[in-house]
Scaffold this active site. Structure first.
Site, PDB file in Angstrom:
ATOM      1  N   GLY A 214       6.180  -2.539  -6.719  1.00 40.18           N
ATOM      2  CA  GLY A 214       7.320  -1.920  -5.983  1.00 40.18           C
ATOM      3  C   GLY A 214       8.909  -3.050  -6.783  1.00 40.18           C
ATOM      4  O   GLY A 214       9.679  -2.416  -7.126  1.00 40.18           O
ATOM      5  N   GLU A 256      10.269   9.676   4.133  1.00 40.15           N
ATOM      6  CA  GLU A 256       8.436   9.405   5.274  1.00 40.15           C
ATOM      7  C   GLU A 256       8.933   7.867   5.350  1.00 40.15           C
ATOM      8  O   GLU A 256       7.902   7.671   5.213  1.00 40.15           O
ATOM      9  CB  GLU A 256       7.731  10.545   4.714  1.00 40.15           C
ATOM     10  CG  GLU A 256       7.485  10.691   5.747  1.00 40.15           C
ATOM     11  CD  GLU A 256       5.783  10.218   6.464  1.00 40.15           C
ATOM     12  OE1 GLU A 256       5.684   8.848   7.236  1.00 40.15           O
ATOM     13  OE2 GLU A 256       5.146  10.656   5.722  1.00 40.15           O
ATOM     14  N   CYS A 289       0.016   6.712   9.138  1.00 37.63           N
ATOM     15  CA  CYS A 289       1.634   6.511  10.134  1.00 37.63           C
ATOM     16  C   CYS A 289       1.895   7.733  11.223  1.00 37.63           C
ATOM     17  O   CYS A 289       3.018   7.584  11.918  1.00 37.63           O
ATOM     18  CB  CYS A 289       2.938   7.093   8.890  1.00 37.63           C
ATOM     19  SG  CYS A 289       2.464   8.582   8.112  1.00 37.63           S
TER      20      CYS A 289
END
Length: 491
Positions: A214, A256, A289
């Site tokens: 990332g 999200e 999640c």
């Protein structure tokens, strides 16, 4: 350039990027470990500046042709894409189970069929996008959903195939071209997706896969001004950085994020049913999640509920996810299991009581026992922060008002579960501040319905029209019903 492949559970998987319809290697790589036994699976090409640039140029070049196709023509390609995923079902199952630790049984019966549906359903749904007129007294309004451009999709490691196709389906069906940045801890099924897209004949540049971390690859992608949309599923800290980077270019983001969802058991609940559903919260080793991780149980039924759930938890089969009888598999990475372990140790040190579990499981270094902690306070770290492991907390309440106050008492608001007499549970559920909540059930999903959270659990909604609202530029074409004469007069 060379194309490097590794063998994973009998399947050959490319370790290279997929850019402009070609495999592209990198001079830099990162090591990939299996969560099952921490064995090295291979070295994965790292996305450098040159690869990010090539992917963006490729997606930009492909956009005019792909976006100008009719939705029906795109659907032909996407149906073939779904077919190719189906043909490779066994490969996807074996690779993701080894690479990400997902249960093989869950992959076979849930994830791969849903991945195919994600592509097919949105391709079909896109056919209706341009046929939504609005009639007013003065004019005919034709609402168009025009593709936005190049979309960056960043997916998490807990379900790479499912969540990649969940975003790719509407993005591609709407006419966008896409760059997927897979999770560095589990990138291999995204590589297999590239093979499926290639076999389906998707035009070069329509789908690109750039692997990497990332901080390096993801950062370059989301900060580029040529990107039209960023869709991200993952952690809150990463989302904040992405939103800032994309915001500098006024690029819309769909985020999200994490959950700390309540699992409410009312006094009139079916305790057996609630306990059986409660044990499902340990699925995928708690790396889900939307799981209900904060159990809020009416004080009059708490003892009976705990006894019932304890019996269900005792029966959970913990082991190798490639064994179809396994129900709880490994934690994805050494850093993640250390994080989970730290949460539990700090909670116990602060006074929490272990009802069961609390330490690593003897099956292997990456396995953690299903755990339940009680005697916790609302402000405790273990109650307020997402653990993302097989760790639950239990608090009691005296009445509905207290249950709702506890349920709403975190910075998260993704999902929830509420068990009780149906009308009663529905009334309570409607007062819980989340993006969705299941009454006397768990995990019921439909692609027509919205999915997403509030507060720190995210921004935006995915599913149905909501996905297209994000991945499209919505335009109103207005045609007057009577001849129009321009005038400054208000008479």
């Amino acid at each position: 350039m060379r194309s490097s492949r590794i063998e994973v559970s009998g399947v050959l998987v490319s370790t290279d990027h997929y850019i402009d319809g070609q495999r592209v290697s990198s001079s830099e790589t990162f090591e990939l470990l299996s969560p099952i036994d921490q064995q090295v699976l291979g070295n994965i090409s790292e996305g450098l500046d040159e690869h990010v640039e090539a992917a963006i140029r490729s997606a930009n070049s492909a956009f005019p042709s792909w976006s100008s196709m009719s939705a029906a023509d795109r659907k032909v390609y996407l149906d073939r894409f779904a077919d190719e995923i189906g043909k490779r079902s066994d490969e996807f199952c074996r690779v993701e189970s080894t690479d990400a630790g997902l249960l093989l049984s869950r992959m076979r019966h849930g994830v791969v069929p849903r991945a195919m549906l994600n592509i097919r359903w949105f391709a079909e749904h896109a056919l209706d996008l341009q046929n939504r007129p609005i009639e007013t007294e003065q004019a005919h309004h034709r609402v168009r959903h025009d593709p936005a451009g190049v979309v960056v999709i960043i997916t998490p490691w807990n379900s790479p195939l499912l969540l990649s196709t969940w975003k790719l389906g509407p993005a591609l069906a709407a006419g966008n071209t896409c760059i997927v940045k897979p999770p560095e801890w589990a990138p291999l099924t995204c590589s297999l997706l590239a093979d499926a897209a290639d076999a389906a004949g998707l035009p070069q540049g329509v789908l690109n896969i750039v692997q990497g971390t990332g901080g390096k690859t993801g950062a370059k992608l989301v900060s580029d001004p040529r990107i039209a949309r960023v869709s991200f599923t993952g952690s809150v800290p990463t989302a904040k950085w992405i939103a800032q980077a994309a915001g500098a270019n006024l690029v819309p983001c769909s985020l999200e994020l994490g959950g700390k969802s309540p699992f409410i058991v009312l006094e009139d609940a079916d305790l057996d049913g609630a306990a059986a559903t409660g044990a499902l919260m340990y699925r995928n080793a708690g790396q889900v999640c939307l799981a209900g991780t904060r159990f809020l149980v009416h004080e009059r039924v708490a003892e009976a509920f705990v006894a019932r759930m304890r019996e269900h938890v005792k029966q959970l089969a913990i082991g190798d996810p490639r064994d179809e009888s396994t129900e709880v598999g490994p934690i994805i990475h050494p850093r993640q299991i250390e994080r989970v372990e730290g949460f539990v140790q700090r909670a116990v040190a602060a006074g929490a009581e272990l009802l069961w579990g609390g330490s690593r499981h003897p099956f292997g270094a990456q396995y953690f026992q299903p755990t339940m902690l009680t005697n916790v306070k609302q402000g405790d770290e273990i109650v307020q922060n997402e653990v993302f492991g097989p760790v639950l907390t239990l608090q009691t309440f005296a009445d509905d008002s207290e249950a709702i106050e506890l349920a709403n008492g975190t910075d998260y608001g993704l999902g929830g579960v509420c068990y009780g007499e149906t009308a009663h549970a529905t009334d309570v559920a409607e007062r819980v501040r989340t993006g969705f909540i299941w009454v006397n059930s768990f995990g019921i999903r439909d692609l027509n319905a919205p999915f997403g959270g509030i507060k720190r659990s995210g921004i935006g909604r995915e599913g149905g029209d909501w996905s297209f609202e994000f991945f499209c530029d919505v335009k109103d074409v207005v045609v007057p019903k009577k001849p129009f004469r321009a005038s400054f007069s208000h008479r």
